[in-house]
Motif scaffolding. Structure first.
Motif, PDB file in Angstrom:
ATOM      1  N   VAL A 155     -46.163  -4.590  14.117  1.00  0.00           N
ATOM      2  CA  VAL A 155     -45.890  -3.515  13.168  1.00  0.00           C
ATOM      3  C   VAL A 155     -47.354  -3.549  12.399  1.00  0.00           C
ATOM      4  O   VAL A 155     -47.749  -4.670  12.054  1.00  0.00           O
ATOM      5  N   LEU A 156     -48.075  -2.451  12.317  1.00  0.00           N
ATOM      6  CA  LEU A 156     -48.942  -2.021  11.464  1.00  0.00           C
ATOM      7  C   LEU A 156     -48.745  -2.167  10.033  1.00  0.00           C
ATOM      8  O   LEU A 156     -47.794  -1.047   9.317  1.00  0.00           O
ATOM      9  N   SER A 157     -49.241  -2.918   9.129  1.00  0.00           N
ATOM     10  CA  SER A 157     -48.868  -2.977   7.516  1.00  0.00           C
ATOM     11  C   SER A 157     -50.019  -3.863   6.962  1.00  0.00           C
ATOM     12  O   SER A 157     -50.658  -4.826   7.630  1.00  0.00           O
ATOM     13  N   SER A 158     -50.383  -3.562   5.888  1.00  0.00           N
ATOM     14  CA  SER A 158     -51.128  -4.483   5.070  1.00  0.00           C
ATOM     15  C   SER A 158     -50.518  -5.430   4.522  1.00  0.00           C
ATOM     16  O   SER A 158     -48.884  -5.533   4.591  1.00  0.00           O
ATOM     17  N   LYS A 159     -51.156  -6.516   4.523  1.00  0.00           N
ATOM     18  CA  LYS A 159     -50.632  -8.024   3.855  1.00  0.00           C
ATOM     19  C   LYS A 159     -49.598  -7.849   2.627  1.00  0.00           C
ATOM     20  O   LYS A 159     -48.615  -8.544   2.743  1.00  0.00           O
ATOM     21  N   PRO A 160     -49.972  -7.122   1.633  1.00  0.00           N
ATOM     22  CA  PRO A 160     -49.028  -7.061   0.470  1.00  0.00           C
ATOM     23  C   PRO A 160     -47.738  -6.695   0.900  1.00  0.00           C
ATOM     24  O   PRO A 160     -46.665  -6.956   0.048  1.00  0.00           O
ATOM     25  N   ASN A 161     -47.437  -5.849   1.865  1.00  0.00           N
ATOM     26  CA  ASN A 161     -46.182  -5.365   2.223  1.00  0.00           C
ATOM     27  C   ASN A 161     -45.031  -6.549   2.656  1.00  0.00           C
ATOM     28  O   ASN A 161     -44.002  -6.397   2.989  1.00  0.00           O
ATOM     29  N   ILE A 162     -45.716  -7.761   3.133  1.00  0.00           N
ATOM     30  CA  ILE A 162     -44.870  -8.753   3.617  1.00  0.00           C
ATOM     31  C   ILE A 162     -44.393  -9.827   2.309  1.00  0.00           C
ATOM     32  O   ILE A 162     -43.932 -10.728   2.713  1.00  0.00           O
ATOM     33  N   ASN A 163     -44.586  -9.356   1.109  1.00  0.00           N
ATOM     34  CA  ASN A 163     -44.112 -10.411  -0.107  1.00  0.00           C
ATOM     35  C   ASN A 163     -42.840 -10.057   0.186  1.00  0.00           C
ATOM     36  O   ASN A 163     -42.192  -8.941   0.126  1.00  0.00           O
ATOM     37  N   PRO A 164     -41.949 -11.216  -0.040  1.00  0.00           N
ATOM     38  CA  PRO A 164     -40.547 -11.211   0.254  1.00  0.00           C
ATOM     39  C   PRO A 164     -39.903 -10.419  -0.854  1.00  0.00           C
ATOM     40  O   PRO A 164     -38.731 -10.073  -0.607  1.00  0.00           O
ATOM     41  N   LYS A 165     -40.415 -10.001  -2.005  1.00  0.00           N
ATOM     42  CA  LYS A 165     -39.840  -9.177  -3.078  1.00  0.00           C
ATOM     43  C   LYS A 165     -39.403  -7.827  -2.580  1.00  0.00           C
ATOM     44  O   LYS A 165     -38.624  -7.040  -3.260  1.00  0.00           O
ATOM     45  N   TYR A 166     -40.021  -7.277  -1.330  1.00  0.00           N
ATOM     46  CA  TYR A 166     -39.944  -5.977  -0.805  1.00  0.00           C
ATOM     47  C   TYR A 166     -38.730  -6.144   0.365  1.00  0.00           C
ATOM     48  O   TYR A 166     -38.370  -5.021   0.633  1.00  0.00           O
ATOM     49  N   TRP A 167     -38.235  -7.212   0.482  1.00  0.00           N
ATOM     50  CA  TRP A 167     -37.235  -7.450   1.457  1.00  0.00           C
ATOM     51  C   TRP A 167     -35.774  -7.854   1.304  1.00  0.00           C
ATOM     52  O   TRP A 167     -35.810  -8.791   0.048  1.00  0.00           O
ATOM     53  N   ALA A 168     -34.695  -7.466   1.747  1.00  0.00           N
ATOM     54  CA  ALA A 168     -33.512  -7.794   1.204  1.00  0.00           C
ATOM     55  C   ALA A 168     -32.973  -9.141   1.539  1.00  0.00           C
ATOM     56  O   ALA A 168     -32.386  -9.872   0.995  1.00  0.00           O
ATOM     57  N   GLY A 169     -33.775  -9.779   2.521  1.00  0.00           N
ATOM     58  CA  GLY A 169     -33.337 -11.128   2.902  1.00  0.00           C
ATOM     59  C   GLY A 169     -34.880 -11.735   3.266  1.00  0.00           C
ATOM     60  O   GLY A 169     -35.892 -11.753   2.861  1.00  0.00           O
ATOM     61  N   ALA A 170     -34.756 -12.521   4.186  1.00  0.00           N
ATOM     62  CA  ALA A 170     -35.934 -13.183   4.725  1.00  0.00           C
ATOM     63  C   ALA A 170     -36.863 -12.051   5.490  1.00  0.00           C
ATOM     64  O   ALA A 170     -36.435 -11.045   6.177  1.00  0.00           O
ATOM     65  N   VAL A 171     -38.206 -12.180   5.367  1.00  0.00           N
ATOM     66  CA  VAL A 171     -38.846 -11.192   5.850  1.00  0.00           C
ATOM     67  C   VAL A 171     -38.669 -11.314   7.510  1.00  0.00           C
ATOM     68  O   VAL A 171     -38.957 -12.383   8.092  1.00  0.00           O
ATOM     69  N   PRO A 172     -38.481 -10.024   8.158  1.00  0.00           N
ATOM     70  CA  PRO A 172     -38.345 -10.254   9.659  1.00  0.00           C
ATOM     71  C   PRO A 172     -39.503 -10.595  10.087  1.00  0.00           C
ATOM     72  O   PRO A 172     -40.729 -10.449   9.879  1.00  0.00           O
ATOM     73  N   PRO A 173     -39.329 -11.436  11.637  1.00  0.00           N
ATOM     74  CA  PRO A 173     -40.274 -12.030  12.174  1.00  0.00           C
ATOM     75  C   PRO A 173     -41.261 -11.324  12.835  1.00  0.00           C
ATOM     76  O   PRO A 173     -41.398 -11.824  14.228  1.00  0.00           O
ATOM     77  N   PHE A 174     -41.552 -10.029  12.688  1.00  0.00           N
ATOM     78  CA  PHE A 174     -42.118  -9.249  13.556  1.00  0.00           C
ATOM     79  C   PHE A 174     -43.958  -9.513  13.293  1.00  0.00           C
ATOM     80  O   PHE A 174     -44.203 -10.313  12.387  1.00  0.00           O
ATOM     81  N   LYS A 175     -44.642  -9.369  14.209  1.00  0.00           N
ATOM     82  CA  LYS A 175     -45.857  -9.677  14.482  1.00  0.00           C
ATOM     83  C   LYS A 175     -46.810  -8.361  13.678  1.00  0.00           C
ATOM     84  O   LYS A 175     -46.721  -7.523  13.946  1.00  0.00           O
ATOM     85  N   ARG A 176     -47.430  -8.841  12.342  1.00  0.00           N
ATOM     86  CA  ARG A 176     -48.233  -8.048  11.731  1.00  0.00           C
ATOM     87  C   ARG A 176     -49.597  -7.759  12.044  1.00  0.00           C
ATOM     88  O   ARG A 176     -50.209  -8.528  12.659  1.00  0.00           O
TER      89      ARG A 176
END
Length: 257
Positions: A155-176
């Motif tokens: 998944v293409l994404s900037s690092k701040p989007n991986i902050n747990p606050k944006y996710w309903a549970g654990a951050v999915p284990p995709f490769k960023r």
């Protein structure tokens, strides 16, 4: 909905923009910081914007105009069609000498993008789409990846989007991984080079309008971070982030808070 030859018009305009931008690339163009923390702009951005405005608005004078580098006008809200333009998406990459910047050029009608081009001059990559007619890279059809397993996704994404606050549970284990241009990220998803992309901050329409159509015409899904279909040519031209992907789109959206 697509006006005949609209896509041809965008292709010609993108090539002309590329000719201009190449002349400034790695040539120490003048750089300014925009107000309100909106980032840098170069003389190349402004020159490309002037050329696109001249080429496109002379060809379609009844179309509205929305560009990152033009003062916005409410007049576009009363037009049937609108150009939505980012003269150089990935200006920081352009300044740094990276090839990962693009011209993002779209036409919308009734909130829906009908024709789109993303052009990376330094990579000789021309991504195109017209509503209902599929997407292509340099004339060859492209398709988003069908993978439905988020655990193996890239998944293409900037690092701040991986902050747990944006996710309903654990951050999915995709490769960023990352590219600085949102338009290029979307194009790479459409091409099937990555499973998806996401940006979770308020997103300017000019960054994603062209890419949104290219992804959907490549068989992918595109939504804001709540799963809603993006609508373009808003009075305030921002949408609530963007999630674009092939087979994992619904899982990405479901995993977000």
């Amino acid at each position: 909905m697509l006006v005949p030859k609209d896509l041809d018009l965008l292709l010609d305009a993108a090539r002309a923009a590329g000719d201009i931008a190449r002349g400034y690339f790695n040539a120490s163009p003048d750089v300014w910081e925009k107000s309100d923390g909106q980032g840098p702009v170069t003389e190349a951005d402004l020159h490309v914007n002037r050329q696109l405005s001249a080429d496109l608005q002379s060809a379609r004078p009844n179309y509205g105009w929305l560009s990152e580098e033009s003062e916005d006008s409410a007049a576009r809200l009363s037009t049937e069609y609108q150009f939505i333009i980012d003269p150089i998406d990935g200006t920081r990459a352009f300044i740094e000498g990276s090839k990962d910047w693009a011209h993002s050029i779209a036409i919308a009608k009734g909130g829906v993008v009908t024709a789109a081009v993303i052009y990376l001059p330094m990579r000789d990559a021309m991504y195109t789409a017209a509503l209902g007619q599929g997407a292509a890279l340099n004339g060859t059809p492209i398709n988003a990846l069908p993978n439905k397993q988020i655990e193996t996704a890239t998944v293409l994404s900037s690092k701040p989007n991986i902050n747990p606050k944006y996710w309903a549970g654990a951050v999915p284990p995709f490769k960023r991984t990352f590219r600085s241009s949102l338009a290029y990220r979307l194009a790479l998803v459409a091409e099937g080079q990555f499973d998806g992309m996401l940006t979770l901050r308020p997103t300017w329409e000019w960054d994603v309008a062209a890419g949104a159509l290219i992804v959907t015409e490549a068989g992918g899904g595109v939504s804001d971070q709540k799963g809603l279909t993006p609508v373009f040519n808003n009075p305030h031209p921002q949408i609530n982030g963007m999630v674009a992907a092939g087979g994992i789109h619904s899982k990405l959206v479901a995993a977000l808070a």
